[in-house]
Write a protein that holds these residues in place. Structure first.
Motif, PDB file in Angstrom:
ATOM      1  N   GLY A   1       0.875  -1.096   0.048  1.00 16.86           N
ATOM      2  CA  GLY A   1       0.117   0.007  -0.047  1.00 16.86           C
ATOM      3  C   GLY A   1       0.787   1.253   0.027  1.00 16.86           C
TER       4      GLY A   1
ATOM      5  N   ASP B   1      -1.639   1.060  -7.536  1.00 17.37           N
ATOM      6  CA  ASP B   1      -1.036   0.139  -6.629  1.00 17.37           C
ATOM      7  C   ASP B   1      -0.152  -0.928  -7.282  1.00 17.37           C
ATOM      8  OD1 ASP B   1      -1.644   1.305  -3.986  1.00 17.37           O
ATOM      9  OD2 ASP B   1      -3.734   0.324  -4.156  1.00 17.37           O
TER      10      ASP B   1
ATOM     11  N   LYS C   1       4.265   5.673  -3.249  1.00 17.23           N
ATOM     12  CA  LYS C   1       3.095   6.494  -3.178  1.00 17.23           C
ATOM     13  C   LYS C   1       3.736   8.058  -2.813  1.00 17.23           C
ATOM     14  CE  LYS C   1      -0.148   3.820  -3.844  1.00 17.23           C
ATOM     15  NZ  LYS C   1      -1.304   3.390  -2.741  1.00 17.23           N
TER      16      LYS C   1
END
Length: 518
Positions: A98, A449, A102
């Motif tokens: 996750g 993702d 990012k």
């Protein structure tokens, strides 16, 4: 000094290099204690480095953004790493799920670093890497790549943030306890002074302290106190302050109160010069506080995001008027997502307009002599010294962090600031006053993702191709060096050259040093 070019206002008025009182000020820019700037001619000789912070997704995607930024006029690169990279986990680790790609780029191995800088000669560009707990590994990746490119390591320039103390106090991306972390940092100081002498070995960071909610005074007090702790650790290791002191740099925040920010930068230079002199630095270059600035991410609003362009402009002006050496300007959309290419371009153009159109760069220390700015500089300095003396009474920064003093001070300031917004005592345009019903949405930058799957496949391929016995040998050598107190950097460099991964190196030292639980 060669004859200076003449500079004029739009009305044809000649702008002097420096303005002083009718009774000349005794202090000059480029001279101790450097309140007025670290160079005699500041931006008349050379503009600050326009260094846009970027990194997201895979090394391939970030490489495209770097080439775009270089084509648009950035003078130096600044790399953002994802959270797993920052805390020493490979992309295929369970705790990385996750988070891969990012908030920055995922770098697991030397091969990722090769991809990140594909088509970019490291000898020709200055690179800043915002990395702390794993800074020693990323520096090894970068050095290994420079060697592969045939670069002269004596010419490689850049910075690793490498400031672990503020991680314990304000940000949280630490791995090891404070004492072994300080040992790694001094190992980097020592190794770089011999191998990559132009590299800035640490960027002592007030930025994240400010982002966590500190005031301007707390930002410089805590940052300079941390800086002194690093210097003392290096001195205890027997390093020469006049050598490693020249490679220390700082990283500050720029907020919206233009005059307080200018005063903060001027006071910080004066205070650091005094600190370094007291610690034994005699070389003026080791007494100078050189700093990078980033505009304030926490000041940006999700409401009416285009207003953030004005905020970033004011903050840019405060950094330039305060004498920064390099600058990153935030994208207007960063309260909502990573910046789009358009937002990154506007942020860069903001710097370029200030540099080439505003006149701010035409004279040295243009706000000097203002009754307000000089008084504010003195007041910021006095309050910052008071805080530093409180930290000294506790035994220094490490002890103050262990006792929770710095964390509590930041939390109290953050609470007071938020309370003032909620009561309307402090106005934030578009948030608690001048609101509108917003129907237009701006384009957001999204990271898929699936990046984790791509990185995991790369890691599987790398592990299949490398020599497992050689990897084990390299990691054992690193463990031995860490255990017996030798400098770990040569072993880390050898490990990355033999395709050991970031996570494997970090885990090897976890076994030796343990983990800090906070």
């Amino acid at each position: 000094m060669s004859e200076e070019k003449k500079v004029f206002t739009d009305s044809g008025i000649e702008i002097k290099r420096l303005y002083t009182d009718p009774v000349p000020m005794s202090e000059q820019p480029g001279e101790f204690p450097f309140t007025r700037g670290v160079q005699p001619d500041m931006y008349r000789g050379k503009l600050w480095t326009m260094r846009q912070y970027a990194g997201f997704s895979t090394a391939e995607e970030s490489n495209k953004r770097y080439h775009y930024l270089l084509s648009q006029g950035v003078m130096g690169l600044s790399v953002a790493f994802d959270l797993p990279t920052q805390i020493g986990y490979d992309s295929d680790h369970a705790l990385a799920e996750g988070e891969v790609g990012k908030v920055g780029v995922a770098i697991d191995s030397l091969e990722d670093m090769q991809t990140l800088f594909k088509g970019i000669r490291l000898e020709d560009v200055s690179t800043s890497m915002t990395i702390n707990a794993t800074g020693f590994i990323l520096l090894a990746f970068y050095t290994a790549l420079a060697k592969q490119q045939g670069a002269d390591l004596k010419k490689i320039s850049g910075t690793i943030q490498n400031d672990i103390l503020k991680e314990y106090a304000a940000r949280g991306t630490y791995i090891y306890p404070p004492k072994p972390s300080m040992r790694i940092i001094t190992d980097i100081f020592e190794w770089c002074s011999m191998e990559v002498p132009k590299w800035n070995t640490i960027s002592i960071s007030g930025y994240h302290i400010r982002e966590a909610g500190s005031t301007a005074v707390q930002e410089i007090a805590f940052t300079l106190s941390n800086g002194r702790a690093y210097v003392k650790a290096a001195l205890e290791k027997g390093l020469d302050i006049n050598v490693f002191g020249k490679r220390l740099s700082f990283f500050f925040n720029a907020h919206n109160n233009l005059f307080e920010e200018v005063a903060k930068f001027r006071a910080a230079r004066r205070m650091w010069a005094q600190m370094m002199k007291e610690l034994g630095a005699t070389d003026p270059k080791a007494q100078m506080l050189r700093f990078h600035t980033q505009t304030g991410g926490s000041t940006l609003t999700a409401q009416q995001p285009l207003n953030n362009i004005a905020r970033v402009t004011v903050q840019t002006m405060s950094a330039v008027l305060g004498g920064t050496q390099s600058l990153h300007t935030n994208g207007y959309d960063e309260a909502l997502s990573l910046p789009t290419e358009e937002a990154a371009r506007i942020a860069l153009r903001t710097q370029q307009i200030v540099a080439y159109e505003s006149g701010l760069a035409d004279t040295v220390d243009p706000l000097a002599g203002s009754y307000y700015v000089e008084a504010l500089t003195n007041e910021v300095e006095a309050q910052a010294w008071k805080l530093i003396h409180s930290i000294d009474a506790m035994g220094g920064s490490v002890s103050a962090i262990e006792q929770g003093f710095i964390q509590d001070e930041i939390a109290r300031s953050a609470y007071n600031y938020q309370r003032e917004i909620e009561t309307g005592e402090k106005i934030i345009v578009g948030v608690n006053k001048f609101q509108v019903n917003e129907t237009d949405s701006i384009p957001l930058f999204k990271i898929d993702d699936s990046i984790r799957q791509l990185q995991s496949e790369k890691l599987a391929s790398l592990r299949n191709r490398r020599d497992p016995a050689r990897v084990d040998q390299m990691l054992q050598l690193l463990s031995d060096r860490a255990t017996n107190g030798e400098n770990i950097m040569p072993a880390v460099l050898e490990a990355v050259e033999n395709l050991c991964t970031l996570g494997e190196i970090a885990d090897t030292l976890r076994e030796v040093f343990g983990e800090y639980k906070g």
